[in-house]
Motif scaffolding. Structure first.
Motif, PDB file in Angstrom:
ATOM      1  N   UNK A  79     -44.350   2.568  -6.464  1.00 57.68           N
ATOM      2  CA  UNK A  79     -42.911   2.626  -6.187  1.00 57.68           C
ATOM      3  C   UNK A  79     -42.133   2.728  -7.491  1.00 57.68           C
ATOM      4  N   UNK A  80     -42.489   1.917  -8.475  1.00 58.48           N
ATOM      5  CA  UNK A  80     -41.807   1.975  -9.767  1.00 58.48           C
ATOM      6  C   UNK A  80     -41.998   3.334 -10.425  1.00 58.48           C
ATOM      7  N   UNK A 107     -36.766  -0.970   0.329  1.00 58.12           N
ATOM      8  CA  UNK A 107     -37.060  -2.415   0.375  1.00 58.12           C
ATOM      9  C   UNK A 107     -37.282  -2.956  -1.041  1.00 58.12           C
ATOM     10  N   UNK A 108     -37.964  -2.199  -1.873  1.00 59.40           N
ATOM     11  CA  UNK A 108     -38.187  -2.616  -3.255  1.00 59.40           C
ATOM     12  C   UNK A 108     -36.845  -2.744  -3.985  1.00 59.40           C
ATOM     13  N   UNK A 109     -35.957  -1.771  -3.775  1.00 57.85           N
ATOM     14  CA  UNK A 109     -34.641  -1.832  -4.414  1.00 57.85           C
ATOM     15  C   UNK A 109     -33.835  -3.027  -3.917  1.00 57.85           C
ATOM     16  N   UNK A 110     -33.967  -3.354  -2.647  1.00 58.83           N
ATOM     17  CA  UNK A 110     -33.246  -4.513  -2.089  1.00 58.83           C
ATOM     18  C   UNK A 110     -33.747  -5.820  -2.678  1.00 58.83           C
ATOM     19  N   UNK A 165     -35.744  -6.191  -5.586  1.00 54.38           N
ATOM     20  CA  UNK A 165     -36.030  -6.238  -7.014  1.00 54.38           C
ATOM     21  C   UNK A 165     -34.807  -6.139  -7.885  1.00 54.38           C
ATOM     22  N   UNK A 166     -35.036  -6.369  -9.142  1.00 51.63           N
ATOM     23  CA  UNK A 166     -33.993  -6.215 -10.153  1.00 51.63           C
ATOM     24  C   UNK A 166     -34.276  -4.933 -10.925  1.00 51.63           C
ATOM     25  N   UNK A 167     -33.794  -3.841 -10.392  1.00 46.59           N
ATOM     26  CA  UNK A 167     -34.018  -2.531 -10.989  1.00 46.59           C
ATOM     27  C   UNK A 167     -32.674  -1.999 -11.464  1.00 46.59           C
TER      28      UNK A 167
END
Length: 156
Positions: free
Chosen positions: A6-7, A85-88, A90-92
């Motif tokens: 994902x990253x 979901x990762x964006x929701x 995580x701290x990106x």
């Protein structure tokens, strides 16, 4: 799909966006304050709103890739859900994740490919082959930006 996948997808998407802006292939929505505006309009989900704005712009720029074709900015629904979901969770920082876009694309351009002046199929989408697909994308996008052609990679 792993967190690393994902990253890597996020990094590649933002690096290609930034490199295309730098090459003059499309306009820079950040230059007109899109991120700040999305944060103002959507205080809790400004990051996701900005990300969706970038995705929509890039899908428009890749308008020649229609129908059931997948490409860097349009992957299977399950993959897109996992990214959101990762964006929701995580701290990106999408503004800095692709800041060193040229170095990143150069480091990912490790697979020798046949370049063309039209869109190029780089194989079937397989979540187990994300790294190879992203490396193929890097090669084709770098060629397109360096030679001022619209030769965008896509997946079956």
């Amino acid at each position: 799909m792993t967190q690393q996948n994902i990253e890597d997808i996020l990094k590649m998407r933002m690096a290609v966006y930034r490199a295309g802006v730098n090459a003059g292939c499309w306009t820079d929505i950040e230059g007109v304050g899109a991120s700040a505006m999305m944060d103002y309009i959507f205080p809790k989900s400004g990051l996701i709103a900005y990300y969706n704005l970038v995705l929509e712009q890039m899908r428009k720029e890749h308008a020649m890739l229609m129908g059931g074709v997948f490409f860097l900015y349009k992957m299977p629904v399950q993959v897109e859900k996992e990214i959101i979901e990762y964006l929701r969770n995580g701290d990106v920082d999408l503004l800095t994740i692709g800041s060193d876009y040229d170095a990143y694309l150069s480091s990912m351009d490790t697979i020798v490919t046949d370049h063309g002046f039209t869109s190029v199929c780089v194989g079937a989408f397989n979540s187990n082959e994300i790294d190879n697909l992203l490396r193929l994308c890097a090669s084709h996008y770098r060629y397109a930006f360096q030679n001022n052609v619209q030769s965008y990679p896509y997946f079956d």
